[in-house]
Design an enzyme around this catalytic site. Structure first.
Site, PDB file in Angstrom:
ATOM      1  N   SER A 124     -40.881  25.097   5.381  1.00  0.00           N
ATOM      2  CA  SER A 124     -41.929  24.227   4.850  1.00  0.00           C
ATOM      3  C   SER A 124     -41.528  22.769   4.944  1.00  0.00           C
ATOM      4  O   SER A 124     -40.342  22.429   4.853  1.00  0.00           O
ATOM      5  CB  SER A 124     -42.167  24.588   3.375  1.00  0.00           C
ATOM      6  OG  SER A 124     -42.945  23.611   2.722  1.00  0.00           O
ATOM      7  N   TYR A 148     -39.572  25.388  -5.387  1.00  0.00           N
ATOM      8  CA  TYR A 148     -40.047  26.077  -4.185  1.00  0.00           C
ATOM      9  C   TYR A 148     -39.401  25.496  -2.935  1.00  0.00           C
ATOM     10  O   TYR A 148     -38.868  26.234  -2.092  1.00  0.00           O
ATOM     11  CB  TYR A 148     -41.568  25.964  -4.091  1.00  0.00           C
ATOM     12  CG  TYR A 148     -42.120  26.320  -2.732  1.00  0.00           C
ATOM     13  CD1 TYR A 148     -42.118  27.630  -2.286  1.00  0.00           C
ATOM     14  CD2 TYR A 148     -42.624  25.332  -1.889  1.00  0.00           C
ATOM     15  CE1 TYR A 148     -42.612  27.963  -1.036  1.00  0.00           C
ATOM     16  CE2 TYR A 148     -43.120  25.650  -0.634  1.00  0.00           C
ATOM     17  CZ  TYR A 148     -43.113  26.962  -0.210  1.00  0.00           C
ATOM     18  OH  TYR A 148     -43.592  27.282   1.039  1.00  0.00           O
ATOM     19  N   LYS A 152     -36.599  27.116  -0.012  1.00  0.00           N
ATOM     20  CA  LYS A 152     -36.744  27.080   1.445  1.00  0.00           C
ATOM     21  C   LYS A 152     -35.517  26.431   2.094  1.00  0.00           C
ATOM     22  O   LYS A 152     -35.009  26.916   3.110  1.00  0.00           O
ATOM     23  CB  LYS A 152     -38.012  26.316   1.832  1.00  0.00           C
ATOM     24  CG  LYS A 152     -39.300  27.026   1.473  1.00  0.00           C
ATOM     25  CD  LYS A 152     -39.470  28.316   2.259  1.00  0.00           C
ATOM     26  CE  LYS A 152     -40.823  28.954   2.054  1.00  0.00           C
ATOM     27  NZ  LYS A 152     -40.958  30.252   2.755  1.00  0.00           N
TER      28      LYS A 152
END
Length: 333
Positions: A124, A148, A152
């Site tokens: 991402s 989040y 990643k």
């Protein structure tokens, strides 16, 4: 090739399955259905005109994943499975590290045991954090602003270390920008469970009457119309980017991080205006205060994808909105 898609019934995974099947690959899917629907499998099979082997299960189940890799003679894994709510990740970080990082480690262990050493990872643009310059290129410093994004980045770093430890691995980390849109058939698209976190599905639910209005979080940014600007990319372009990355892994070893975006920033109002044309109706909206952690603008530098993958996005914003609305109309019937 025989390819395993983890999280393959999710938004991006399902569109990638359609593209890969269309190219003649044999696609196997594992998904725990925590943010996807079993009915997507039937829609996928209608698009592809063939059945997909499907396992309802979790990538943290080492025994199951090893057996799938061996039974189907898997040659490459595309790893989509992961939780993706920025807000929820801050409330329940252990859940996100367990699922996103722990699940990825278990998958790598299973792949290593089965001697499967081609992996494409769903990363991402959140790994970049506050822009030190724009557009983001792959050399931009990495400093995610939320849990989040940190999950990643941790998986990217583990994959990089794995490739250093064993030169036979071929690993591509694809850093997505903002995927929207739907398959041209209208049979698959983005259908999140509960109140959507992302702008496009929220717009769809407002236009279809499920939600009363759209919240615009901030109209006083230093951007062309005061609203936040993002690099929106059609999900079918993104899916085709995975097919290009798959071809790349055949002849290249090592670890690469590659942006998948359009390189064009669109504002919230750009998206609203385009969707109003698609739906032929006005979208009720209310301007709210800025949300903490939202950036004014970000977008991708896309030359690396062109050079290494021979890929670039082709579909424009209006097509993104047209296809989303087509899918939404079918989904509400």
């Amino acid at each position: 090739m025989n390819i395993l898609l983890t999280g393959g019934l999710g938004f991006i995974g399902s569109h990638t399955a359609a593209v890969l099947a269309g190219e003649g690959h044999e696609v196997v899917i594992i998904d725990n259905l925590c943010n996807s629907q079993r009915q997507t499998l039937g829609s996928l099979e209608m698009i592809a005109g063939k059945k997909f082997p499907f396992y309802e299960g979790d990538v943290r189940d080492l025994t199951l994943v090893k057996s799938i890799l061996q039974d189907h003679q898997i040659e490459c894994v595309i790893h989509f499975a992961g939780l993706k709510s920025v807000a929820e990740s801050g409330v329940d970080p252990l859940k996100y590290f367990d699922n996103n990082v722990g699940g990825s480690i278990t998958l790598m262990e299973a792949m290593q045991a089965a001697n499967v050493k081609k992996l494409i990872f769903s990363s991402s643009a959140t790994v970049y954090g506050i822009p030190q310059y724009l557009p983001y290129d792959e050399e931009h410093p990495l400093s995610p602003m939320n849990v989040y994004g940190r999950t990643k980045l941790q998986v990217e770093e583990i994959l990089q270390d794995l490739s250093r430890s064993d030169p036979d691995w071929s690993i591509v980390c694809l850093r997505y920008f903002n995927p929207i849109g739907a398959h041209e058939s209208g049979l698959i698209g983005e259908l999140p469970q509960g109140i959507p976190n992302n702008l496009m599905p929220y717009i769809c639910q407002v236009v279809s009457g499920k939600l009363p209005h759209l919240n615009v979080f901030g109209d006083d940014y230093d951007t062309k119309d005061g609203t936040g600007e993002r690099d929106y990319i059609h999900v079918m372009d993104l899916a085709e980017g995975h097919a290009a990355a798959l071809a790349f892994t055949r002849d290249h070893k090592g670890w690469e991080a590659i942006n998948l975006g359009t390189g064009i920033p669109y504002s919230v109002y750009d998206l609203i205006n385009a969707f109003e044309k698609s739906a032929k109706q006005a979208i009720p909206k209310m301007v709210k205060e800025r949300r903490s952690g939202d950036l004014p603008i970000y977008f991708a530098k896309v030359e690396k994808a062109k050079n290494l993958l021979n890929w670039e996005a082709k579909r424009d914003l209006q097509l993104m909105c047209d296809s989303s609305w087509k899918y939404q109309q079918g989904a509400k019937r």
